[in-house]
Design an enzyme around this catalytic site. Sequence first.
Site, short mmCIF file in Angstrom:
data_model
loop_
_atom_site.label_atom_id
_atom_site.label_comp_id
_atom_site.label_asym_id
_atom_site.label_seq_id
_atom_site.Cartn_x
_atom_site.Cartn_y
_atom_site.Cartn_z
N THR A 1 0.78 -1.15 0.12
CA THR A 1 0.07 0.08 0.06
C THR A 1 0.94 1.18 0.28
OG1 THR A 1 -0.18 0.17 2.55
CG2 THR A 1 -1.65 -1.19 1.28
N GLY B 1 2.92 4.62 0.60
CA GLY B 1 4.56 4.75 0.52
C GLY B 1 5.13 3.33 0.56
N ASP C 1 -4.16 4.64 13.77
CA ASP C 1 -4.15 3.62 12.61
C ASP C 1 -5.57 2.79 13.06
OD1 ASP C 1 -3.61 1.88 10.77
OD2 ASP C 1 -1.49 1.94 11.12
N LYS D 1 -5.84 -13.93 14.20
CA LYS D 1 -6.74 -14.52 14.76
C LYS D 1 -6.86 -15.97 13.78
CE LYS D 1 -11.88 -15.35 14.81
NZ LYS D 1 -12.98 -14.28 14.85
N HIS E 1 17.12 0.27 51.42
CA HIS E 1 15.82 -0.52 51.52
C HIS E 1 14.92 0.55 51.42
CE1 HIS E 1 18.24 -4.21 52.09
NE2 HIS E 1 18.56 -3.43 53.39
#
Length: 513
Positions: free
Chosen positions: A33, A35, A125, A137, A275
């Site tokens: 896709t 660029g 995005d 998935k 501590h």
Amino acid sequence: MSVKRALISVSDKTGIVEFAKELSKLGVEIISTGGTATMLQKEGVDVIGISEVTGFPEILDGRLKTLDPHIHGGLLAVRDDEKHMQQIGEHNITPIDLVVVNLYPFKETISKPDVEFAEAIENIDIGGPTMLRSAAKNHKFVGVVVDAADYGKVVAELKEGGALSDETKRKLAAKVFRHTAAYDALISQYLTAQVGEEMAETYTVTFEKVQDLRYGENPHQAAAFYREPLAGTGNIATAKQLHGKELSYNNINDGNAALNIVKEFDQPAVVAVKHTNPCGVGIGETIYAAFRKAYESDPVSIFGGIIAANRPIDKQTALELKEIFLEIIMAPSFTDEALEILKEKKNLRLLELGEVVRKEKGDWKLASVEGGVLIQTEDTKRITAADLEVVTDRKPTDAEVEQMLFGWNVVKHVKSNAIVLVKDSSTVGVGAGQMNRVGSARIAIEQAGEKAKGSILASDAFFPMPDTLEEAAKAGITAIIQPGGSIRDEDSIKAANEHGIAMVFTKVRHFKH
């Protein structure tokens, strides 16, 4: 199952040309896709444009290009389901066997101090996470790569057997869901902050791994160190280690405690911690003067401790620090001479912090409990001389008020019940973590010895009875700063008046459990 077709769409193009060329050599058909496609074509990689697959142009300034059945059908089709394969065949959908996607740089965008809200929104995005989730998935049949660090492993496995193993695909899918969860968490945090909502119905955070640790608090406990994605500078998570052994769990925890204390002071300050409790705190005209005061506070407990400074470490200070066994020295920076001196100690960890600035507004603090988490804002409440309520007949002198405020800034970082004695802008006695306040007072007084006489006592919470004040009077303490608020405040005020001790209330407590 062999990889015949791959979809590549990346914002971070690190290593992508080399990876795509290797896929091409293996006979993999590449869809791409925008660029990414332009870049790959320029580098001589044969690419099929996304519009050729979908039959639809990229529109809405690139917002819509991959949300199409020809893409997601190719990703989601279960290859051993006859009905699925028949359906994608009927709609001229070709299976996609490998997805290589990383997402718009949302974190980098909102990291910019002058970022506009509209710019942040444009860097959320949509298509990328959707493709990643579809592929992940269906990882039984589709390989999915979200991290450039995995390119080499994927190519090696494809060269060896022409396909990715089930184990590899499952691991890559798990990484995808970690990645998209972290991405969405950042968006959630950003938008929630924009609308000013606190304590929402769900709380989602994400952290990025810094390093595995050898062990946790004890050798039988596993541990790792993670940092916030937008951690900024001047903290233990983003400090630059200049020298020494790898940090341990306890080093990091103690270092964070030391840094939180030293940030309380505008003057040159040095803090020694053991501590997570301060064993020595000093402020002075120079960082060397501050160090001397911190060291002399408790030259025994500082052994094996952590040092934090809010000014650069110079040669004079380094020469003395070198003579003490320490785990860590943290400072905004080190002079070249100081570094040369301190690096003579092979295992001494030196951390460069950058600018060390007091927090005016706290972040959220998390504390895990079994089955849940407690969330609260950090304790950044600042008290000034104008906030003090004098409750005794004798008013504190200006010098006593100055020491009261110094002690107050220290005691808030000591484990409750907490009592701190201060004198000449240094701690002289610290009583921490006792089950009753008078016990903490006795420890602090015993530690101070002769220095208790003429010192100032700071208490993190009110006196439930006058016994702590009576101990203070016997030790020669001249003034006390405490929150007040007990139903028996009058008993303590009466005792203070009888002994000529000046006492002020802050009306703020600093419990630290």
